[in-house]
Design an enzyme around this catalytic site. Structure first.
Site, short mmCIF file in Angstrom:
data_model
loop_
_atom_site.label_atom_id
_atom_site.label_comp_id
_atom_site.label_asym_id
_atom_site.label_seq_id
_atom_site.Cartn_x
_atom_site.Cartn_y
_atom_site.Cartn_z
N PHE A 30 0.70 -1.31 0.00
CA PHE A 30 0.19 0.08 0.11
C PHE A 30 0.71 1.12 0.02
O PHE A 30 0.43 2.31 0.50
CB PHE A 30 -0.89 -0.01 1.18
CG PHE A 30 -2.34 -0.53 0.79
CD1 PHE A 30 -2.69 -1.67 0.66
CD2 PHE A 30 -3.45 0.60 0.56
CE1 PHE A 30 -3.86 -2.34 0.25
CE2 PHE A 30 -4.43 -0.03 -0.15
CZ PHE A 30 -4.89 -1.28 0.18
N CYS A 74 -15.41 1.39 -0.71
CA CYS A 74 -15.19 1.75 0.80
C CYS A 74 -14.33 2.65 1.16
O CYS A 74 -14.63 3.24 2.26
CB CYS A 74 -14.55 0.13 1.09
SG CYS A 74 -15.57 -1.14 1.07
#
Ligand SMILES: NC(=O)c1ccc[n+]([C@@H]2O[C@H](COP(=O)([O-])OP(=O)(O)OC[C@H]3O[C@@H](n4cnc5c(N)ncnc54)[C@H](O)[C@@H]3O)[C@@H](O)[C@H]2O)c1
Length: 449
Positions: free
Chosen positions: A255, A266
């Site tokens: 990430f 989300c």
């Protein structure tokens, strides 16, 4: 076990099917008649690798059924999951009305002790409201059914949802009592063998965990996008910085990719709710708010580069877009950066030739106001024909090693705006492309040539 899964979207369909795969009897319930009708015929409403085969097989073997009829699914169920949507409301707070509606539908049909599991992502405190809602309906019915409400946030990722559900990093269960804990432990036992832990905690901590997890991931993305902007401005390469910091065990590699900003169903809504829950409780969620504002700015980065190269007015220009879905391996267009990018290109007068391997059906409805200006092209190279430049927006694998010579001959000008840093800038320059990518100053320089 007998399970009722209320809400047959991404989460409900994947979770319900995976529970059936382990031998449980599962009813997937939804208020969307069309969706249920399709599922009964084996037609899936979403694209998720591996799911179609698993749904069809479990349905055929009689463990997985689809219905709009709560009275068929709820009586006798050991566990009722609530997996309905929690979209953002006007002020960014998550809308829990579908969750409460589902809770009432369960309560109207319950016949004995049931564990009611909140799998939807819900604001802290919602489980208490669900509990009170169910108690009220049971009181009105004059029925004294025992029940427990449990929070079990879902962490699956679209695109690899089955693998995530089958082999979770962890299962989080917020639970107030031993009876419900025993049921949840038994239900998840097949998924938590081989070092996949199940953590029991108080309900509020479980509810907050889900928002904290998504906000932490979104923070990493926005942070890297901010550092990428600095690299692009002062000279530096975000990929080198990523390796330099990610190799620190305290940080880790995942990430840490710069790009065109996060999207999906989300992160955007969960970040907004976290800011909103802070405000409701008198807390300025300064970090989370900044994450959101960096992300909004980042969605415009490719168009800013296009404008720098072609000017403000894009009338008469045509741009190819590779990738529409918010990420690869899904057809989900919710909050996809491609929507913002196409919106802005069209607003400036450009035409768009878009290619995506899976998301055309979804994209047509999300881009409905631009259908006159957007062509959906079924071949990635044909999308380049006569285009002034390519904008790579979603990093589907088939874009990683494309036929560069076909690209060069199809594009009107050899210009690539790469929103996912897929190519080597030196190689692109060697091939004769003007190449812009995110946070790699070499590329910024080659783009401005
Ligand atoms: N999509 C993801 O990757 C993901 C991952 C983790 C958590 N979540 C969370 O899970 C929840 C569901 O997300 P999703 O993406 O599956 O949503 P979705 O929009 O794909 O599906 C929700 C489904 O619920 C149905 N529904 C709404 N009200 C209902 C009711 N009263 N009774 C029965 N069905 C009803 C809708 O018709 C729809 O089919 C959300 O809270 C989301 O934040 C999503």
């Amino acid at each position: 076990m007998h399970i009722a899964m209320i809400g047959t979207g991404y989460v409900g369909l994947v979770s319900g099917t995976c529970f059936a795969e382990m031998g449980n009897n599962v009813w997937c319930v939804d208020i969307d008649h069309k969706k249920i009708e399709g599922l009964r015929k084996g037609e899936l409403p979403i694209y998720e690798p591996g799911l179609e085969e698993m749904v069809q097989r479990n349905a055929k073997e009689g463990r997985l059924g689809f219905t709009t009829d709560f009275s068929a699914a709820i009586p006798g169920a050991d566990v009722c999951f609530i997996a309905v949507g929690t979209p953002p409301g006007e002020d960014g707070s998550a809308d829990t009305s579908y969750v409460l509606q589902a809770a009432r539908s369960i309560a109207r049909e319950m016949t004995g002790y049931t564990v009611i599991v909140d799998k939807s992502t819900v604001p802290v405190g919602t489980s208490e409201i669900v509990k009170a809602t169910i108690a009220e309906v049971l009181r009105d019915r004059g029925v004294a059914c025992e029940f427990d409400v449990v929070s079990n946030p879902e962490f699956l990722k679209e695109g690899v949802a089955i693998d995530d559900f089958m082999r979770p990093d962890r299962v989080v269960v917020g639970c107030g009592g031993q009876r419900a804990e025993a049921v949840m432990r038994e239900l998840y036992e097949p998924f938590t063998r081989n070092q996949h832990p199940i953590y029991f905690m108080d309900i509020k901590s479980a509810e907050i965990t889900k928002y904290a997890a998504n906000a932490m991931l979104a923070t990493r993305i926005s942070f890297m996008n901010e550092i990428a902007e600095l690299c692009g401005r002062v000279g530096g390469d975000i990929n080198n910085v990523r390796i330099g910091i990610g190799s620190d065990e305290r940080i880790g590699m995942s990430f840490l990719y710069a790009g065109t900003g996060y999207g999906g169903s989300c992160f955007p809504k969960d970040v907004k709710e976290l800011v909103a829950v802070g405000a409701r409780n008198g807390i300025e969620m300064a970090v989370t708010r900044a994450v959101e504002s960096v992300n909004e700015r980042q969605k415009g980065i490719l168009v800013r580069a296009v404008v720098e190269r072609f000017g403000e007015n894009l009338k008469g220009r045509s741009f190819a877009i590779w990738g529409l879905a918010f990420k690869p391996q899904t057809d989900d267009m919710r909050e996809a950066p491609s929507i913002v990018i196409i919106d802005e290109l069209v607003r400036r007068g450009a035409r768009v030739r878009a290619f995506d391997p899976e998301a055309f059906d979804q994209a047509r409805s999300y881009l409905s106001k631009h259908l006159d200006s957007v062509d959906f092209i079924a071949d990635q190279y044909a999308a380049l024909d006569g285009s002034d430049a390519l904008l790579l927006v979603t990093e589907w694998k088939q874009f990683r090693q494309p036929d560069f010579s076909r690209m060069l001959s199809a594009l009107r000008e050899p210009i690539v705006f790469d929103g996912r840093n897929q190519y080597d800038p030196a190689k692109m320059a060697e091939l004769g492309f003007h190449y812009f990518s995110i946070g790699r100053s070499v590329l910024a320089a080659s783009a401005s040539r």
